[in-house]
Design a protein around this motif. Sequence first.
Motif, PDB file in Angstrom:
ATOM      1  N   ASN A  45     -65.587 -86.432 -12.369  1.00  0.00           N
ATOM      2  CA  ASN A  45     -64.145 -86.653 -12.451  1.00  0.00           C
ATOM      3  C   ASN A  45     -63.336 -85.392 -12.168  1.00  0.00           C
ATOM      4  O   ASN A  45     -62.110 -85.402 -12.300  1.00  0.00           O
ATOM      5  CB  ASN A  45     -63.775 -87.182 -13.838  1.00  0.00           C
ATOM      6  CG  ASN A  45     -64.418 -88.518 -14.138  1.00  0.00           C
ATOM      7  OD1 ASN A  45     -64.602 -89.339 -13.237  1.00  0.00           O
ATOM      8  ND2 ASN A  45     -64.772 -88.747 -15.389  1.00  0.00           N
TER       9      ASN A  45
ATOM     10  N   THR B   4     -63.103 -96.835 -20.821  1.00  0.00           N
ATOM     11  CA  THR B   4     -62.160 -96.422 -19.779  1.00  0.00           C
ATOM     12  C   THR B   4     -62.950 -96.012 -18.547  1.00  0.00           C
ATOM     13  O   THR B   4     -64.083 -95.537 -18.647  1.00  0.00           O
ATOM     14  CB  THR B   4     -61.290 -95.240 -20.237  1.00  0.00           C
ATOM     15  OG1 THR B   4     -62.134 -94.115 -20.553  1.00  0.00           O
ATOM     16  CG2 THR B   4     -60.473 -95.610 -21.465  1.00  0.00           C
TER      17      THR B   4
ATOM     18  N   GLU C  26     -63.070 -82.533 -13.819  1.00  0.00           N
ATOM     19  CA  GLU C  26     -62.354 -82.072 -15.000  1.00  0.00           C
ATOM     20  C   GLU C  26     -62.898 -80.723 -15.455  1.00  0.00           C
ATOM     21  O   GLU C  26     -63.913 -80.230 -14.945  1.00  0.00           O
ATOM     22  CB  GLU C  26     -62.464 -83.112 -16.122  1.00  0.00           C
ATOM     23  CG  GLU C  26     -61.828 -84.447 -15.764  1.00  0.00           C
ATOM     24  CD  GLU C  26     -62.026 -85.503 -16.834  1.00  0.00           C
ATOM     25  OE1 GLU C  26     -61.273 -86.481 -16.835  1.00  0.00           O
ATOM     26  OE2 GLU C  26     -62.942 -85.355 -17.662  1.00  0.00           O
TER      27      GLU C  26
ATOM     28  N   TYR D 101     -58.405 -99.169 -18.636  1.00  0.00           N
ATOM     29  CA  TYR D 101     -59.072 -99.336 -19.926  1.00  0.00           C
ATOM     30  C   TYR D 101     -59.388-100.808 -20.141  1.00  0.00           C
ATOM     31  O   TYR D 101     -58.798-101.701 -19.513  1.00  0.00           O
ATOM     32  CB  TYR D 101     -58.167 -98.853 -21.070  1.00  0.00           C
ATOM     33  CG  TYR D 101     -57.060 -99.836 -21.403  1.00  0.00           C
ATOM     34  CD1 TYR D 101     -57.229-100.805 -22.390  1.00  0.00           C
ATOM     35  CD2 TYR D 101     -55.850 -99.824 -20.697  1.00  0.00           C
ATOM     36  CE1 TYR D 101     -56.219-101.719 -22.682  1.00  0.00           C
ATOM     37  CE2 TYR D 101     -54.843-100.722 -20.977  1.00  0.00           C
ATOM     38  CZ  TYR D 101     -55.032-101.672 -21.966  1.00  0.00           C
ATOM     39  OH  TYR D 101     -54.042-102.585 -22.243  1.00  0.00           O
TER      40      TYR D 101
ATOM     41  N   TYR E  74     -54.230 -97.062 -17.326  1.00  0.00           N
ATOM     42  CA  TYR E  74     -54.409 -96.095 -18.409  1.00  0.00           C
ATOM     43  C   TYR E  74     -54.162 -94.691 -17.877  1.00  0.00           C
ATOM     44  O   TYR E  74     -54.405 -94.404 -16.702  1.00  0.00           O
ATOM     45  CB  TYR E  74     -55.845 -96.229 -18.933  1.00  0.00           C
ATOM     46  CG  TYR E  74     -56.237 -95.300 -20.057  1.00  0.00           C
ATOM     47  CD1 TYR E  74     -55.648 -95.398 -21.306  1.00  0.00           C
ATOM     48  CD2 TYR E  74     -57.242 -94.348 -19.857  1.00  0.00           C
ATOM     49  CE1 TYR E  74     -56.040 -94.555 -22.337  1.00  0.00           C
ATOM     50  CE2 TYR E  74     -57.643 -93.508 -20.885  1.00  0.00           C
ATOM     51  CZ  TYR E  74     -57.033 -93.613 -22.127  1.00  0.00           C
ATOM     52  OH  TYR E  74     -57.413 -92.792 -23.150  1.00  0.00           O
TER      53      TYR E  74
ATOM     54  N   SER F 167     -55.423 -90.962 -18.723  1.00  0.00           N
ATOM     55  CA  SER F 167     -56.450 -90.286 -19.511  1.00  0.00           C
ATOM     56  C   SER F 167     -56.092 -88.832 -19.781  1.00  0.00           C
ATOM     57  O   SER F 167     -55.679 -88.103 -18.881  1.00  0.00           O
ATOM     58  CB  SER F 167     -57.788 -90.346 -18.767  1.00  0.00           C
ATOM     59  OG  SER F 167     -58.778 -89.616 -19.450  1.00  0.00           O
ATOM     60  N   ASN F 168     -56.230 -88.423 -21.037  1.00  0.00           N
ATOM     61  CA  ASN F 168     -56.175 -87.016 -21.432  1.00  0.00           C
ATOM     62  C   ASN F 168     -56.916 -86.916 -22.760  1.00  0.00           C
ATOM     63  O   ASN F 168     -57.180 -87.935 -23.405  1.00  0.00           O
ATOM     64  CB  ASN F 168     -54.721 -86.518 -21.539  1.00  0.00           C
ATOM     65  CG  ASN F 168     -53.911 -87.317 -22.536  1.00  0.00           C
ATOM     66  OD1 ASN F 168     -54.216 -87.338 -23.729  1.00  0.00           O
ATOM     67  ND2 ASN F 168     -52.872 -87.999 -22.045  1.00  0.00           N
TER      68      ASN F 168
ATOM     69  N   VAL G  47     -57.756 -95.319 -12.849  1.00  0.00           N
ATOM     70  CA  VAL G  47     -57.924 -95.125 -14.287  1.00  0.00           C
ATOM     71  C   VAL G  47     -57.443 -96.381 -15.016  1.00  0.00           C
ATOM     72  O   VAL G  47     -56.264 -96.757 -14.940  1.00  0.00           O
ATOM     73  CB  VAL G  47     -57.140 -93.893 -14.779  1.00  0.00           C
ATOM     74  CG1 VAL G  47     -57.441 -93.634 -16.251  1.00  0.00           C
ATOM     75  CG2 VAL G  47     -57.487 -92.672 -13.952  1.00  0.00           C
TER      76      VAL G  47
ATOM     77  N   ARG H 212     -62.426 -94.002 -14.616  1.00  0.00           N
ATOM     78  CA  ARG H 212     -61.541 -93.149 -13.814  1.00  0.00           C
ATOM     79  C   ARG H 212     -61.518 -93.563 -12.356  1.00  0.00           C
ATOM     80  O   ARG H 212     -60.570 -93.249 -11.636  1.00  0.00           O
ATOM     81  CB  ARG H 212     -62.002 -91.688 -13.889  1.00  0.00           C
ATOM     82  CG  ARG H 212     -61.480 -90.817 -15.008  1.00  0.00           C
ATOM     83  CD  ARG H 212     -61.639 -91.320 -16.364  1.00  0.00           C
ATOM     84  NE  ARG H 212     -61.427 -90.288 -17.397  1.00  0.00           N
ATOM     85  CZ  ARG H 212     -61.684 -90.468 -18.655  1.00  0.00           C
ATOM     86  NH1 ARG H 212     -62.160 -91.629 -19.076  1.00  0.00           N
ATOM     87  NH2 ARG H 212     -61.463 -89.512 -19.537  1.00  0.00           N
TER      88      ARG H 212
ATOM     89  N   GLU I 248     -55.248 -88.843 -25.747  1.00  0.00           N
ATOM     90  CA  GLU I 248     -55.225 -90.301 -25.634  1.00  0.00           C
ATOM     91  C   GLU I 248     -56.643 -90.872 -25.700  1.00  0.00           C
ATOM     92  O   GLU I 248     -56.859 -91.938 -26.269  1.00  0.00           O
ATOM     93  CB  GLU I 248     -54.540 -90.713 -24.335  1.00  0.00           C
ATOM     94  CG  GLU I 248     -54.094 -92.171 -24.318  1.00  0.00           C
ATOM     95  CD  GLU I 248     -52.955 -92.468 -25.284  1.00  0.00           C
ATOM     96  OE1 GLU I 248     -52.355 -93.537 -25.155  1.00  0.00           O
ATOM     97  OE2 GLU I 248     -52.648 -91.640 -26.168  1.00  0.00           O
ATOM     98  N   ASP I 249     -57.600 -90.158 -25.140  1.00  0.00           N
ATOM     99  CA  ASP I 249     -58.984 -90.621 -25.227  1.00  0.00           C
ATOM    100  C   ASP I 249     -59.446 -90.674 -26.681  1.00  0.00           C
ATOM    101  O   ASP I 249     -60.147 -91.605 -27.092  1.00  0.00           O
ATOM    102  CB  ASP I 249     -59.905 -89.699 -24.424  1.00  0.00           C
ATOM    103  CG  ASP I 249     -59.673 -89.796 -22.921  1.00  0.00           C
ATOM    104  OD1 ASP I 249     -58.999 -90.748 -22.481  1.00  0.00           O
ATOM    105  OD2 ASP I 249     -60.151 -88.908 -22.193  1.00  0.00           O
TER     106      ASP I 249
END
Length: 944
Positions: free
Chosen positions: A899, A823, A901, A831, A782, A784-785, A829, A825, A788-789
């Motif tokens: 993560n 999902t 972020e 799902y 997957y 992730s952004n 990453v 990380r 998309e999440d």
Amino acid sequence: MHKLMNKISYSGPFTGWSYMLMAMVALISLYAHSAAAQEIGLDPHVKYGKLANGFTYYIRHNDEPKQRAQLYLINKVGSVLETETQRGLAHFLEHMAFNGTTHFPKNELINYLQKSGVRFGSDLNAYTSFDETVYQLPIPTDDKNLFDNGLQIMRDWAQGLLLTPEELLKERGVILEEKRLRQGAEQRVSEKTLPILLNGSIYAQRLPIGTEDVLNNFRREDIVSFYQEWYRPDLQALIVVGDIDASQIEQQVKTLFADLKMPKNPKPRKDFRIQLKGRNQFITITDPEIPKISFVLHFKHEGIVPNSLQSFKTSIVRSLASQLITTRIAEYGQNPNIPMIGLDASYGSLVSNIAALSLTVSPKEGKLREAVEAGWTEIARIAKFGFTQAELDRAKVNFRSSMDRILAEKEKRSSAQFVAEYQRNFTTGELAPGIDAEYKWVIESLDTMSLRTVNHETKKLITDTDRDIIITGPEKESVTMPNETTVLQWLANGDKTAGEPYVDKIIADKLLANIPNMGQISSKLEIKGLGITELTLSNGVKVVLKPTDFQNDAIQFRSFSTGGTSLYPDAEFESARSAVGILGASGLGQFDPIELSNVLTGKQVQVSPYINDYFEGINGESSIKDLETALQLVYLYFNKPRADSEIFKKILANAEYSIKNRYDNPENVFRDTITAVMGSYNYRRVPTTIARLKEIDLTKALAIYKDRFADAGDFTFVFTGSFKVEEITPLLARYLGNLPNIQRQENYRNLGITSPRGLISKTVRKGKEDKASVVLVFDGDYVSNPTEDLNMRALEQILSYRLMERLREKESGVYTPSVAISTVRIPKVRYSIVVNFGCSTDAVDRLIEAAMDEIQNLQLNGVSADDLQKFKTEEKRQNEVKVRDNGFWLGYLTEIYRNQEDPTKILNEDNVLDQLNATDIQKAAKDYINAKSFKRFVHIPEAK
């Protein structure tokens, strides 16, 4: 859902925080069914009234959560009112409330509310019990039309169900599947024990789920008759609590519900009571799916309805007495040398007017007699000698502390808490005077309560008659099960050994003998858009602070550091993953578990370490005044972990016994099969065996624990709650700033555990009931952004809508299908999409095919405008609520910093949601629900 028993239970070590909860839960649960609700003791802030037709209402303004209200319709109508030919119809009516009303025919009610942001199941819900049926609707108040329709829905439920033949037919299958889900060893045991527990009363013959004969064969006129006979205004109440204008709502309620009709010749609503017979009862039950022996002794007696000041204060005495019993038994259960793997005392209301003190003994293998005698010895000791003044003093301190905190939170109480009070006032006559009055009465009671009074109440709970003994165990133990005469002799033996009174341990009065020096703050950064402050301490510890005003007296924290069990070889894995459990059960610093509980008397605090695959950390929560205690516990968990060799032996022996019998339970076989397959049978994903238990080494476990917490320099702590940054910073600097720092550089090790590629199908044949469980899994890599999440969250919810409509409403083949998309990380990453439902064994292939057909339809034809609107509105409404919740911020910030972020991405959530479109969701369905990564798991009974 159905309520049978409201029983408070706790076992194992506990801190002052959990003891506080025990006190309060017991207090508010000590009530039983009353002949008539009394119009006394109501909070002056609630608007209360009765209409001319007998309909009752409670309306109150409350700000938490903002722009929301709780609407409840309470009916004093449950399964106990059914005749033999109506068994299950009270519950069936509850279902039909969502299948067509005067203003919302068919399933338009659910569809309308979902489009308005109200979720079915988690928000919109109902339950049926023996004595009541309750409908609940949490609803926004910033949309007047929506709120007015919410009141209309309540009115429709009261006397506006359509009960059309076609909807009744469809719902039969759903309810039969709900009944099927309950089949198993637990249900078989209940069928034998309920007539004993409920003294052969009508309650034992009126389980809300009903009988298959009635569910399959009742006529429409039967359920219409039950509805018209019992859904009537003198047995109904509306509760509205929330961010509303109470006076305005009162006028609406008076207008809207005034035309509810009474039947021409209403039947009296009988007060069903369970008679205490003054005799003792005994039963042994074996079943092939019961994994181990259990001995339960119930002392039954009349419950207390706190419907007057005197009965309220009596309930406080009983609460303290029951707390002291459960605490004493729990303390004895910490002894590593006792002949049982579990010992538990609990107190609570049973059914109707009956309450029970219960003793549960789980013996070690082959030690039933010894375990029963030992457990009874402690009960006999309590009955003979009572409690010490020191025990009562600690219980009072905990109770007072809990009440102090509740009082401090009175302006932040949730609307749901008020609803629960008013519901009990209506159904049982329990007082609901408001926290100020309750606080005054409780403190007065505590101040004047003597040890003699509590010990006298304790003796009333431990009775010689109205005792039920229930022993359950595996079928293979049937030949060794004792008879009643034998067990009574065991109890007599226990009486003989209760010769010495309890002796309190003398303990230190503080956690830390030496308070560490003040640490230093190396840097400070403010993220003003989120109200977040980042601190870096001189030892490298990073602290993220999110002060809030959501509560007046609550602080929560989590912490993490990379590494976990991944850094240790398979040969040390069992020791590594058991380390926290072993050390946590051993106490902390100089204190064993009992001493630790005592030293935390009056402290509203809970702190616990963890070590998982890739992280370790310490999590906790506390009141404002007890934050320093919480930080001291963190300091000790880093610096002074405790390992007790005798407790370690007990843990291993208990685990070995559990493993031996684990697969008598068919559900365990199925769960473990899924876990093993999805983990590619990796050593760390297959079940622990007795041979692997022997790999656990206490010295190694302690060394691994110390290693994981040897360096706080790479730890991040996240705090949320009711604090000011400048006020708690010195505490953080003193305790977190003095945690060890050896300046090592480390990261987790990728264990490479992923599910196998390709199509996999596994069928587990275990058990005897005609029921099946189906789990369908799609998973893979997957990216992730935020966009998309969000697509994945939308896919999860929309697929849930689709499968609910197809499998439940159209096929009538399941009770509640579920869809869960998750999902991860770390370490990579990925799902997973999991579809889960239960059904009959002969419907497995048909329903799997239907589910896959619905998935394919979503992939080929996309998302409907209605489904997209439902998701967007629900998501927007949930976003409004979650940002006013400490738990949300704690989880969000922990994930963000773990993560690495940007925490400010939440500020763009609404923009991302506005841009969500059907095309992207359809693409996600095509990309991620891939037949090439499909795993099919089915659990069915053994072939006959």
